[in-house]
Design an enzyme around this catalytic site. Structure first.
Site, PDB file in Angstrom:
ATOM      1  N   GLU A 165       0.815  -1.215   0.000  1.00 43.19           N
ATOM      2  CA  GLU A 165       0.000   0.000   0.000  1.00 43.19           C
ATOM      3  C   GLU A 165       0.847   1.262   0.000  1.00 43.19           C
ATOM      4  O   GLU A 165       0.526   2.240  -0.679  1.00 43.19           O
ATOM      5  CB  GLU A 165      -0.957   0.007   1.209  1.00 43.19           C
ATOM      6  CG  GLU A 165      -2.062  -1.053   1.147  1.00 43.19           C
ATOM      7  CD  GLU A 165      -2.956  -0.900  -0.076  1.00 43.19           C
ATOM      8  OE1 GLU A 165      -2.954   0.187  -0.692  1.00 43.19           O
ATOM      9  OE2 GLU A 165      -3.651  -1.858  -0.429  1.00 43.19           O
ATOM     10  N   ASP A 192      -9.837   5.445  -2.412  1.00 41.97           N
ATOM     11  CA  ASP A 192      -8.679   5.961  -3.137  1.00 41.97           C
ATOM     12  C   ASP A 192      -9.212   6.697  -4.371  1.00 41.97           C
ATOM     13  O   ASP A 192     -10.410   6.863  -4.544  1.00 41.97           O
ATOM     14  CB  ASP A 192      -7.732   4.820  -3.529  1.00 41.97           C
ATOM     15  CG  ASP A 192      -8.304   3.991  -4.651  1.00 41.97           C
ATOM     16  OD1 ASP A 192      -9.542   3.971  -4.798  1.00 41.97           O
ATOM     17  OD2 ASP A 192      -7.533   3.366  -5.394  1.00 41.97           O
ATOM     18  N   TYR A 246      -6.533   6.663   3.719  1.00 38.50           N
ATOM     19  CA  TYR A 246      -6.684   5.555   2.786  1.00 38.50           C
ATOM     20  C   TYR A 246      -5.957   4.305   3.265  1.00 38.50           C
ATOM     21  O   TYR A 246      -6.538   3.220   3.377  1.00 38.50           O
ATOM     22  CB  TYR A 246      -6.176   5.932   1.384  1.00 38.50           C
ATOM     23  CG  TYR A 246      -5.920   4.696   0.562  1.00 38.50           C
ATOM     24  CD1 TYR A 246      -6.980   3.996   0.003  1.00 38.50           C
ATOM     25  CD2 TYR A 246      -4.629   4.169   0.433  1.00 38.50           C
ATOM     26  CE1 TYR A 246      -6.774   2.815  -0.692  1.00 38.50           C
ATOM     27  CE2 TYR A 246      -4.413   3.000  -0.255  1.00 38.50           C
ATOM     28  CZ  TYR A 246      -5.481   2.323  -0.811  1.00 38.50           C
ATOM     29  OH  TYR A 246      -5.260   1.158  -1.470  1.00 38.50           O
TER      30      TYR A 246
END
Length: 336
Positions: free
Chosen positions: A82, A183, A165
């Site tokens: 991520e 996102d 996020y």
DNA sequence: TATACGTGGTG
DNA sequence: TCACCAAGTAT
């Protein structure tokens, strides 16, 4: 235009915590059973978003096989992916991700390394401060979380490099919790399919989270899967420039398509130039240090940019960021 | 809320 | 060629 950047206001609602939060255990079991049988809920607590079924079915068929989605990928692997994927395309992350985890398979392994090693390993992914933050994150995981990635959104948010996020992405994808994962892909899909707008406009975290929360299936596992499916749809079909509406699973329900795919008229974020900016100079400067195995003299840095003022300013900012270490002998190196 | 922050692929 | 775009965060 009025309210251009706003998604419909929803009651501020984040996800419940933990897998048991999706209504009652019995309710979850009933839904799971109905899903398996392919039957509509007999007594739905509340109607599921029309998006969920088609998007989930599409994801089952079309999802890319990505290493961080493998069942064996733990929370650390998901977290690393991520961070790397923040503003960096999947294709460039793939090799870096594999190399990173091979070298540092646990937070403790990374925490034991020098921050400069993390910056060098980061290579040319861009935004090297992410490498520094990920390194510091690993150190905090060791210091405060027994070397384990926490499964709590608030605890994740307290870690460096992890924002609205990423915290929810880790909680949802690694721990299968029910959270809105928002996102740029999700914002675009929802803007089009739900709100009928071609572009989501500037982000507004609280509103965006609430808007996606309202779409989440009740069941945590289904919700987590829906989150990644929405992102995948935005990445493969509902893309920014030329959406492939012909192969979209929700085309029949898309508000934007129904409205005739109107062009976006709201406020636009003017992308700033890159060439000639401090960002470019910083990149050039750091590139020299990244490719050098040893500290380099000032002269080696001076050659990358002729404007002395801008070059010095950029170097100073790298030092201030902790990306570059000025050594007592006048040379420079990645932080040790 | 607006801006800074890398890098490389693409139409 | 060049502007846009790519799983954001911190300030």
């Amino acid at each position: 235009m009025g309210n251009a950047s706003g998604w419909s206001g929803q009651a501020p609602a984040d996800a419940r915590k933990g897998p048991a939060a999706a209504g009652t255990v019995a309710g979850a079991a009933r839904r799971a059973c109905e899903d398996a049988v392919g039957m509509p809920p007999s007594v739905p607590a509340r109607a599921e978003s029309a998006l969920a079924g088609p998007v989930l079915a599409w994801y089952d068929r079309e999802a890319r096989e990505l290493p961080w989605r493998e069942p064996g990928a733990g929370a650390w692997a998901v977290l690393v992916s991520e961070i790397m994927l923040q503003q960096t395309p999947v294709n460039r992350v793939l090799p870096a991700y594999a190399a990173w985890l091979a070298r540092w398979p646990t937070p403790a392994a990374l925490a034991a390394a020098a921050p400069g090693d993390a910056v060098r390993m980061w290579g040319r992914l861009g935004y090297p401060r992410r490498a520094l933050r990920l390194h510091e994150c690993a150190r905090q995981l060791v210091a405060r979380h027994d070397g384990i990635v926490p499964d709590d959104v608030d605890a994740l948010l307290a870690l460096p490099g992890i924002g609205a996020y990423t915290a929810r992405a880790v909680a949802a994808f690694a721990y299968r919790q029910r959270h809105p994962v928002v996102d740029t892909n999700v914002r675009r899909v929802v803007a089009r399919a739900v709100l009928g707008r071609g572009d989501p406009g500037p982000p507004a975290t609280t509103r965006d989270l609430a808007a996606v929360e309202a779409l989440l299936p009740a069941d945590a596992e289904r919700s987590a899967r829906f989150g990644v499916a929405l992102m995948e749809l935005g990445a493969l079909v509902c893309v920014a420039r030329t959406p492939r509406c012909g192969s979209c699973p929700v085309a029949a329900d898309c508000a934007w398509l129904a409205a005739g795919s109107p062009a976006y008229e709201g406020p636009t974020v003017r992308p700033q130039r890159f060439v000639g900016t401090d960002r470019q100079v910083r990149g050039l400067l750091l590139g020299v240090l990244r490719d050098a195995r040893h500290p380099v003299g000032k002269a080696a840095l001076d050659v990358v940019w002729t404007d002395d003022v801008q070059r010095e300013r950029s170097l100073d900012s790298l030092v201030a960021d902790g990306l570059v270490d000025p050594l007592p002998d006048g040379t420079y190196a990645l932080p040790s």
